[in-house]
Design an enzyme around this catalytic site. Structure first.
Site, short mmCIF file in Angstrom:
data_model
loop_
_atom_site.label_atom_id
_atom_site.label_comp_id
_atom_site.label_asym_id
_atom_site.label_seq_id
_atom_site.Cartn_x
_atom_site.Cartn_y
_atom_site.Cartn_z
CB THR A 34 6.55 23.45 16.27
OG1 THR A 34 6.26 23.48 17.64
CG2 THR A 34 6.78 24.82 15.71
CB THR A 47 3.83 25.60 17.48
OG1 THR A 47 3.73 24.32 18.09
CG2 THR A 47 4.04 26.64 18.55
O1 DON Z 1 7.74 27.62 21.26
C1 DON Z 1 8.38 26.61 21.49
O2 DON Z 1 9.58 26.61 21.64
C2 DON Z 1 7.65 25.29 21.56
N1 DON Z 1 6.30 25.50 21.96
C3 DON Z 1 7.76 24.61 20.25
C4 DON Z 1 7.13 23.25 20.24
C5 DON Z 1 7.65 22.35 19.21
O3 DON Z 1 8.53 22.67 18.45
C6 DON Z 1 7.07 20.99 19.19
N2 DON Z 1 7.51 20.28 18.03
N3 DON Z 1 8.11 19.36 17.83
#
Ligand code: DON
Length: 575
Positions: free
Chosen positions: A387, A405
């Site tokens: 993200t 993200t």
């Molecule tokens: O919305 C969420 O919590 C997840 N889809 C976020 C994904 C995320 O942070 C991946 N990164 N490292």
């Protein structure tokens, strides 16, 4: 108290002011010895995971654009230069604090298509099939980014979106030089998720089957075309026009669910941020469908009952108490959190000081409570892994925190037809089956079950802290389930442990999410501390780094920023 920086730092500040933005680059975090020193700027500042995007944002600010304008330009640029997470095929959240003290949240989280059903990610035996929710055409929710940026621009921006799109269109059309971070991610994740889809393969993989490398120029002509259509026709190009056709066709041909009607029906929503207090500071963060803000405030409320400062930053006692508080919060998350348009989220009960006190009283200073003894709390009746995050502050006093993200790196890995747009795999953030962990090990139940038109529960936590009504900290992070605890630690490190923003960012992080039953720590937590924690009954695992925070501290003397040295090529800079 918030620390601004040292005297040495003010000298550096003078030099930066003297030499302008380019000089600010010199103190970016590629240089090992600079990681404890914030970047200084007098007027406006951007911190993002990508130096090109940061520079685009600073340029918008210099030209007189406000923080929301810069945020939109940065978001579109990241969709080109940081395709791991920057996107127009995904979604996210924008937290805005205006110069006149209003705090508001734009929710542009993806929505489940109208044909989505509760058991769509189960196989014939009734087991959750993560391939379906992560890399198939079923993995994508209806994207929200273009609608979110349009709403933010319409209500709080000052420059037309078409103007703000120009740098992104140019970078997509003429290409940009692949940096270390993208080359690394293409080498690993690219091979896993991008090879299978011919459209993605044609963009991100060379004809000889190898991914683009550092120093190569990556041109994204189709994406440039899509961005130009958005510049010409606004969000209608994406939700009703040619781009909608491409997405709906891609889905129809490959067993996906998103239809033109789903796209036309998508709406970004303005919501009231969740807020709380911690030792005289006001905390504003993202409300549901994110769980982030609610649980950051819940954990801070619990921790207010302990003298963390006396225990010491990253001491065994402090990590113990923080981990215990985290367990209670994540247990509650599994039960109560979901899309507020579908389930009643008990916000007041979860963020009440009284409930926090009750939870704090169950924490023993010398002994860990086994996760099996911790259950989601009985609440009082209540009122009705990539993200990316960036933070912006402008010279007028507006502040913006954006986390958006595709979910995991490059999302589903699927580019929709000829749109050049990578699609998200956010549907994996729903609970495919009660008690079965998602890609971040998070479990959930009824409140976060798949349902048509519903937004999957998120952990993304763009956060703004104020004192006496004035912004003092703008922050946020990627990291899946670890976002909540990462942002929490930036807040604690600055306002409780008095670290400057670079020290606060660089400090080793810890995380507990109730299940699995372990404190996950980064390298840098001493072995003595780990032994002390084990003595209290914790299992401690040293694992890869967590999060990539992009933060700005606001003081009467100016702005102090820190990009996260855990990421390559990120940059805090200002003017
Ligand atoms: O919305 C969420 O919590 C997840 N889809 C976020 C994904 C995320 O942070 C991946 N990164 N490292």
């Amino acid at each position: 108290m918030l620390r601004k920086g040292s005297v040495r730092y003010l000298i550096l500040a003078f030099l930066l002011f003297w030499q302008g933005t380019l000089a600010a680059k010199v103190v970016s975090y590629g240089v090992e010895e600079d990681i404890f020193h914030p970047v200084y700027a007098k007027n406006g500042m951007v911190s993002s995971v990508n130096s090109t995007a940061t520079q685009v944002g600073v340029e918008v600010l210099k030209q007189g654009g406000n923080a929301v304008d810069a945020a939109v330009a940065i978001g579109y640029t990241l969709a080109v230069t940081h395709p791991q997470a920057g996107n127009i095929g995904g979604g996210g959240f924008m937290l805005i604090r205006t110069k006149d003290g209003k705090t508001t949240a734009i929710d542009f989280r993806e929505m489940a298509p109208s044909k989505a059903t509760r058991d769509m990610f189960l196989d014939e035996k009734g087991n959750a099939d993560s391939k379906k929710s992560l890399t198939s055409h079923l993995a994508s929710g209806v994207p929200g980014t273009v609608a979110g940026f349009a709403l933010a621009n319409e209500k709080y921006g000052s420059i037309p979106v078409a103007e703000l799109l120009k740098p992104a269109i140019k970078l997509a059309k003429e290409g940009f030089v692949v940096n270390d971070a993208l080359a690394d991610d293409l080498a690993v994740y690219g091979q896993e998720v991008l090879l299978d889809n011919p459209n993605s393969r044609a963009i991100f993989i060379k004809p000889d089957g190898t991914p683009w490398k550092k120093g190569d120029t990556l041109v994204q002509a189709d994406l440039a075309n899509s961005l130009s259509m958005i510049a010409a026709d606004g969000p209608a190009a994406f939700y009703q026009g040619k781009i909608a056709d491409e997405i709906a066709d891609e889905m129809a041909k490959n067993g996906g669910l998103i239809t033109k009607q789903d796209l036309a029906a998508y709406k970004a929503v303005e919501r009231t941020p969740v807020s709380g207090t911690y030792k005289g500071y006001e905390i504003y963060s993202m409300p549901a469908p994110s769980s982030g803000g609610i649980h950051i405030i819940q954990i801070l409320n619990i921790l207010e009952n302990f003298d963390l400062k006396a225990m010491g930053q990253n001491s065994a006692d402090a990590i113990h108490v923080m981990s215990e508080a985290m367990k209670y919060a994540y247990a509650d998350r599994s039960e109560y959190l979901g899309d507020p348009d579908f389930v009643k989220v008990p916000v007041s009960a979860l963020t009440s000081k009284k409930y926090a006190k009750q939870l704090a009283s169950q924490i023993h200073l010398d002994k860990a409570n086994p996760s099996s003894t911790i259950k989601p709390g009985k609440l009082e009746p209540y009122e009705s892994d990539q993200t990316t995050h960036y933070s912006v502050v402008d010279s007028q006093g507006n502040a913006v925190a954006v986390t958006y993200t595709l979910n995991t790196n490059f999302g589903s890995g699927i580019v929709a037809g000829k749109s050049g747009i990578l699609l998200n795999n956010q549907m994996d953030d729903f609970s495919a089956k009660p008690g079965v962990p998602n890609v971040y090990g998070l479990i959930g139940g009824e409140a976060n079950a798949v349902q048509a038109g519903k937004r999957p529960l998120s952990s993304m936590s763009p956060t703004i802290v104020t004192q006496d009504g004035k912004v003092v900290l703008v922050t946020g992070s990627p990291g899946g389930s670890r976002i909540i605890t990462t942002v929490l630690q930036i807040v604690l490190n600055t306002i409780e442990f008095n670290m400057n923003i670079a020290e606060a960012t660089n400090a080793p992080r810890i995380h507990h999410q109730w299940l699995p039953e372990e404190i996950r720590v980064e390298k840098g937590i001493s072995t003595d501390t780990i032994k002390l924690l084990e003595k209290k009954g914790h299992k401690v695992s040293v694992k890869p780094t967590m999060g990539s925070t992009q933060s700005i501290i606001v003081t009467p003397e100016g702005l102090f920023g820190a990009a996260d040295p855990r990421s390559k090529d990120d940059l805090a800079a200002g003017y």
